[in-house]
Design a protein around this motif. Structure first.
Motif, mmCIF file in Angstrom:
data_model
loop_
_atom_site.group_PDB
_atom_site.id
_atom_site.type_symbol
_atom_site.label_atom_id
_atom_site.label_comp_id
_atom_site.label_asym_id
_atom_site.label_seq_id
_atom_site.Cartn_x
_atom_site.Cartn_y
_atom_site.Cartn_z
ATOM 1 N N GLU A 40 45.234 53.881 60.374
ATOM 2 C CA GLU A 40 46.660 53.933 60.015
ATOM 3 C C GLU A 40 47.539 53.732 61.247
ATOM 4 N N THR A 45 51.023 52.024 59.457
ATOM 5 C CA THR A 45 51.452 52.308 58.083
ATOM 6 C C THR A 45 50.491 53.312 57.451
ATOM 7 N N LEU A 47 48.031 54.695 54.715
ATOM 8 C CA LEU A 47 47.189 54.027 53.730
ATOM 9 C C LEU A 47 46.890 54.917 52.519
ATOM 10 N N ASP A 59 50.438 49.908 50.576
ATOM 11 C CA ASP A 59 49.790 49.154 51.655
ATOM 12 C C ASP A 59 48.272 49.339 51.618
ATOM 13 N N LYS A 62 46.913 47.004 49.118
ATOM 14 C CA LYS A 62 46.842 45.640 49.640
ATOM 15 C C LYS A 62 45.625 45.443 50.530
#
Length: 291
Positions: A40, A45, A47, A59, A62
């Motif tokens: 992370e 970001t 997760l 995220d 993704k």
């Protein structure tokens, strides 16, 4: 990103828990937590949401398919570099609950005797779960029954086409009399059971009673004992019929044909272990069909 971090991320995403992922990977929990935090921080970001278990953030959602694909590519590279003409390594096969006429135990036993260095495993589950495991590269292949799988990432082969017949105790000869008895069948969702219901409804018979068995031998023995009737592959009851222990009745072809497919991911590496397994399946099913 390191492949080890992606493996940890995938395990946590699939298990939904640091504890379960650590157990699956054979790591201590603090190591798993640290690897996730490191990933992370690298990606800048979060997760996972951490309120109730580990739930993927947008995220994280993704990243997951990319992580699965990257790890599969690494696995394929390793297989291609280490594979030889002599089958070795792991081979994971799945089958749905309702496949009985293929004689899978006999097939697996013969394969294991010929290729003892293959670590062969078999799991039994429902069709949707098998498809999911194929798409996630958790299985090398699976046997499914009843319907063709239309998916862009799945390759399938028709393995076997069987003929289903209505069976009952020899004392009965009329359909309506037979249908007054309960039907000994697999649980709801069985393709044979669905075909039976369509046929009987076409005959105007709707009040169908069931006694659920998930074992073909138990079903046949139950019919012999006059516990009820059933709808099974003709190949499975020939010996009983020849001995006069039960009677079979033909069914219109639109309801009596059942298909069994072998499916795999289109991008699965065709190792020598998998190639030899498919050859064994084709050889044995051709013999069953011609018996």
């Amino acid at each position: 990103m390191e492949s080890g971090d992606l493996r940890v991320f995938r395990a946590v995403a699939q298990e939904g828990s640091i504890t379960k992922a650590a157990h699956k990977l054979g790591y201590v929990q603090s190591n798993v937590t640290a690897r996730i935090q490191q990933l992370e921080a690298e990606l800048k970001t979060p997760l996972f949401y951490r309120q109730h278990g580990m739930i993927l953030t947008p995220d994280g959602e993704k990243l997951l398919p990319h992580a699965i694909k990257i790890l599969q590519l690494l696995n394929e590279a390793e297989k291609e570099l280490t594979d030889s003409n002599t089958p070795t390594g792991r081979l994971s096969i799945g089958t749905s609950y309702y496949i009985s006429s293929l004689k899978l135990p006999e097939m697996l036993s013969q394969y294991h005797k010929e290729y003892p260095n293959v670590d062969l495993s078999l799991i039994t589950s429902n069709v949707d779960d098998l498809i999911y495991k194929i798409l996630q590269f958790k299985l090398d292949g699976a046997f499914v029954k009843g319907r063709s799988i239309h998916h862009e990432n799945i390759a399938e082969e028709l393995v076997y086409e069987e003929n289903l017949v209505l069976i009952a105790n020899p004392a009965y000869s009329e359909l309506k009399t037979i249908c007054c008895k309960p039907f000994l069948m697999n649980t709801a969702g069985c393709p044979n059971r669905k075909s039976l219901e369509k046929w009987l409804q076409a005959e105007g018979i709707c009040n169908i009673r069931y006694m659920e068995f998930n074992n073909l031998d138990s079903i046949i023995e139950g019919v012999v004992a006059d516990l009820g009737a059933s709808f099974v592959p003709h190949s499975s009851i020939r010996t009983y019929e020849e001995k006069g222990l039960l009677k079979s009745f033909p069914v219109p072809p639109q309801y009596s044909t059942a298909k069994i497919f072998f499916i795999r991911h289109k991008e699965t590496v065709m190792t020598s272990a998998l190639v030899k397994f498919i050859e064994k399946v084709k050889d044995m099913t051709s013999r069953v069909a011609n018996a």
